[in-house]
Scaffold this active site. Structure first.
Site, PDB file in Angstrom:
ATOM      1  N   GLU A  56       0.283  10.832   8.736  1.00 48.73           N
ATOM      2  CA  GLU A  56       0.534  11.675   7.531  1.00 48.73           C
ATOM      3  C   GLU A  56       1.456  12.660   7.833  1.00 48.73           C
ATOM      4  OE1 GLU A  56      -2.109   9.899   8.520  1.00 48.73           O
ATOM      5  OE2 GLU A  56      -2.472   8.334   6.917  1.00 48.73           O
ATOM      6  N   HIS A  59     -12.679   7.141   0.843  1.00 43.24           N
ATOM      7  CA  HIS A  59     -11.503   6.263  -0.192  1.00 43.24           C
ATOM      8  C   HIS A  59     -11.943   6.377  -1.674  1.00 43.24           C
ATOM      9  CE1 HIS A  59     -11.507   3.471   3.335  1.00 43.24           C
ATOM     10  NE2 HIS A  59     -10.409   3.341   2.820  1.00 43.24           N
TER      11      HIS A  59
END
Lengths: 376, 478
Positions: free
Chosen positions: A110, A180
């Protein structure tokens, strides 16, 4: 919500979660929960919108990306697994249409994705980066906060990365647990130089995403992932933009101002109806839309009229963006307030798995807050 | 490449095996035998005459010096035993010998040099034969940077600027590399690369303006000293967080590749910064996305107080390149000609083959880390003196020039005076300038000024109307 859509949703999330190798094979039945904590309230496109077509949120995002690549030859889309269409299908068909040099996978990293995007933007290209889940944006926090946000300022406007947009799915999804489900907007709201935008449905998503991509500042675009398939609207086919930093009054009322963004807007919309039906209370519902820089004036105007405020967000209450809004209202509308400002938010815990129904700031918690506001 | 394709395409492999088994095996051996030492003799002459990819493949570099394996020498056996692994994640042969690859099996990557410490070119064919003008420009650049370093270092000691970082001992890496690339190649630096900007014609006045944060500073006085940047010189503004510029440089290189105007990116960083996660991200992204970028590592032995043996345990930074699939080389950073040659060749690979290259320039940080650091707390003064006296890029270049009769004591003397005069004139000028208007604190946060900042700027204006005597307002432009 039809069971067909729900099955698709569950299937999709399952695939993605398994990809992250963070769940064992047990407990799958709980993912087929047949209730969500809200009812999606579709928006009707204005009569001036031209041709429309039925799209869910991921299709609206896909449509915006398609338009962005068509109208800007420098634009490129990249991230983990975007080439085959993305784990949420947002980039389906784009690589076939625009080529491998414009829609491509990156290594799984990322901080690299964010840094790469900043560099592309600094060199004059339009960079549309995807972080697979907002929960995984933290490795890129340094690049976004220390670099993207400060690029223009520190160079005296000689260099900027204004043509960078970072998209990331965010928010509760029913069974996403800690990694999530997160709503990370408040971490970035403390960072001058960034724009943080969250849509509540397909029509908004398309117009806001195009605004973010074309805005001359680095933008974070958080897409409520539970709406990807569930939220369906008649979305205009044309190329249109919706202004950033502009809140939207969705329901006009005069007793209480309700403020939310993303999925929570739909929770609050139901609450408006409940308050009207059961308490005879008239609520004004505002979608904040842009968390940074946010639209103070629309909110101040509303609170001056109603004198009572409920702010609701999925993220934990302490240090959440609701605190910023509440402090500002308190300063600007002190003489108009008839009750303390209420915040109904996530608790100050990590986002839980099986306890999600108890964790979320659902309509009953918000409804109860309205009762307290009225009876104060 | 031949063997790799087979690994990825099982059906093709089977087809070929059935058609001409022995031919395949022979080809495969030729293509993948990493111990074929004749491939490893790398010199500039080879590079000039042969496409580089055929001479210097990462896998060859990675295995240079490794002990021979037993499988590579074993006699041909059953045909089916000669099949290759089909795992998508690697391009390997089988082995029946359990053997860990030990770093000790690898010799250190050699340090490429052109001239010795006396300025004498060792292998004449490696001399890039730069013109007298160019070498003189490099030399003058290195020395005037050195003069500027001395003046600004002292000025910090006297409290006239808040902070400074010198470039002592690393001037050769800056000028050697900057001279080898195009002036519109985009530079991403760390902070100890002022010479690159100087080579491109960034004026002494502008260096000083940045350090003083005065109204001539292109960055409007917002960053700490030595965080230079200039759009006109394609030098992206420096920022303090280490290695963040590395993946950014890769993204910029990717954008330049799509632009297809033959430009590339050079990205400088120290060996300490190479330990950051962003460094690994950058190398991997650059390789997988075929970005035309030169990674230029200044390995000067220290990251503030941390010596390299506490920074890494491998063979420096250059050895990491092949692991990422990146052509890599190690050069003598105090040899401006070696730096020039390596960077020039790297640029060709970048632009012609659209792939990254890694250069590790070995050098020594002669100065303190910064003005906030006293390096005698962690290394001996003798060690520093040794490098300063025996192996300095400036003195070595001077010797080279003297051998060519391009430079002498008299020229040295007059240039030193001239350099000092130029530096002092820029210095006094910079000190006299006012700082920018305080309102520049609020601009450029965004492209446009949002309402909250407009309000806050007004608040400060009203505050200053009432309390201005408590602020240094007279030092700032009105």
């Amino acid at each position: 919500m039809s069971s067909k859509i729900l099955n698709k949703l569950s299937h999709n999330i399952l695939g993605v979660v398994a990809k992250r190798k963070c769940l064992s094979s047990g407990g799958m039945e709980c993912w087929n929960r047949s209730v969500t904590h809200f009812t999606f309230n579709p928006q009707t496109p204005s009569t001036k919108s031209g041709d429309t077509t039925r799209m869910n949120l991921f299709q609206a995002v896909n449509n915006a990306l398609d338009i962005a690549l068509t109208t800007d030859p420098t634009a490129a889309i990249f991230g983990e697994d975007v080439a085959f269409g993305g784990v949420f299908r947002c980039t389906v068909g784009l690589q076939d249409k625009f080529g491998k040099d414009r829609v491509f996978n990156t290594p799984l990293c990322e901080q690299g994705i964010a840094g790469f995007g900043i560099g592309m933007a600094a060199a004059g290209a339009t960079a549309i980066a995807e972080i697979q889940f907002a929960d995984y944006i933290f490795p890129a926090f340094d690049q976004l906060v220390n670099e993207a946000a400060k690029f223009r300022y520190r160079s005296g406007n000689q260099f900027d990365c204004g043509s960078l947009t970072v998209r990331a799915p965010c928010g509760a999804v029913g069974h996403g647990a800690m990694y999530h489900s997160q709503s990370v907007e408040a971490y970035f709201a403390h960072c001058p130089g960034l724009k943080v935008v969250i849509p509540r449905g397909p029509i908004q998503a398309k117009g806001l995403l195009l605004s973010c991509i074309r805005d001359k500042n680095p933008c974070l675009f958080f897409e409520p992932k539970i709406l990807y398939r569930l939220a369906v609207e008649q979305v205009p086919l044309k190329d249109y933009m919706i202004p950033l930093s502009k809140a939207e009054v969705l329901v006009e009322g005069h007793d209480v101002t309700l403020i939310g963004w993303g999925t929570q807007v739909h929770v609050l919309h139901e609450v408006c109806q409940m308050a009207s039906d059961q308490l005879n209370v008239s609520c004004e519902l505002i979608d904040l839309v842009t968390v940074l820089p946010w639209d103070k004036q629309t909110i101040i105007n509303s609170v001056k009229k109603t004198g009572r405020v409920l702010i609701a967000h999925e993220a934990p209450i302490t240090g959440g963006f609701g605190a910023e809004i509440a402090a500002t209202i308190q300063k600007e509308c002190f003489l108009n307030l008839e009750a303390p400002i209420y915040r109904v938010c996530g608790y100050d815990t990590p986002f839980p798995h099986i306890f999600e129904p108890f964790y979320l700031p659902d309509k009953w918690k918000c409804f109860d807050a309205i009762k307290k506001l009225i009876n104060f | 490449m031949f063997a790799k394709k087979f690994v990825n395409q099982k059906f093709l492999l089977n087809e070929i095996l059935s058609k001409n088994v022995q031919k395949f095996i022979n080809t495969q051996k030729l293509a993948t035998n990493p111990y074929n030492k004749s491939c490893l003799q790398i010199s500039r002459r080879h590079l000039n005459s042969t496409p580089l990819s055929s001479v210097l493949s990462p896998e060859q570099l990675a295995t240079s010096g490794a002990a021979p394996s037993t499988t590579s020498t074993s006699a041909p056996v059953d045909v089916m035993a000669e099949d290759v692994p089909e795992f998508p994640g690697s391009r390997s042969k089988w082995t029946e010998t359990l053997r860990f690859i030990l770093p000790e099996h690898f010799e250190g990557i050699p340090v490429y040099r052109v001239m010795n410490r006396k300025g004498i070119v060792i292998e004449p064919s490696e001399d890039p034969n730069l013109s007298q003008d160019m070498v003189t420009k490099i030399y003058k650049g290195m020395t005037i940077l050195n003069s500027m370093d001395r003046v600004l270092y002292e000025s910090q000691r006297q409290g006239r600027i808040s902070f400074y970082m010198t470039n002592y001992g690393e001037e050769g890496t800056h000028f050697g590399s900057a001279a080898a690339i195009n002036d519109d190649d985009l530079v991403f630096g760390q902070y100890r690369e002022a010479g690159v900007l100087m080579w491109r014609g960034f004026k002494l006045d502008k260096f000083m303006a940045q350090c003083y944060g005065n109204c001539d500073d292109l960055e409007k006085g917002r960053q700490m000293p030595v965080h230079y940047g200039s759009r006109d010189h394609y030098f992206v503004s420096i920022s303090s967080p280490l290695a963040t510029q590395m993946p950014q440089a890769v993204g910029a290189a990717y954008a330049l590749k799509r632009e297809a105007k033959g430009r590339c990116v050079i990205c400088y960083f120290g060996e300490g910064a190479a330990s950051e996660g962003d460094a690994q991200a950058a190398l991997n992204f650059a390789a997988t996305l075929n970005a035309p970028i030169i990674f230029f590592c200044r390995n000067n032995g220290y990251a503030i107080s941390t010596p390299t043996h506490e920074q890494y345990r491998g063979d420096g930074i250059a050895s990491r390149g092949p692991a990422f699939g990146i052509p890599s080389v190690r050069v003598d950073g105090n040899d401006v000609l070696a730096v020039y040659n390596a960077t020039r060749q790297a640029r060709s690979i970048c632009v012609d083959e659209s792939r990254p290259v890694l250069i590790e320039a070995m050098t020594y940080r002669i100065g303190h880390h910064s003005t906030s650091d006293d390096s005698s707390a962690y290394r001996s003064v003798d060690e520093v003196k040794q490098w300063h006296q025996k192996d300095h890029p400036i003195s070595r270049t001077r010797k080279y020039m003297e051998h060519k009769n391009w430079w002498n004591e008299e020229m040295e003397k007059s240039w030193k005076e001239e350099a000092k005069r130029q530096v002092m004139s820029a210095f006094t000028n910079a000190e006299k300038q006012l700082k920018p208007n305080w309102m520049d604190m609020f601009t450029d946060v965004y492209h446009e000024m949002p309402d909250n900042l407009t309000e806050q700027m007004e608040e400060l204006r009203k505050h200053l109307d009432l309390y201005k005597e408590h602020y240094p307002i007279n030092n700032f432009k009105q």
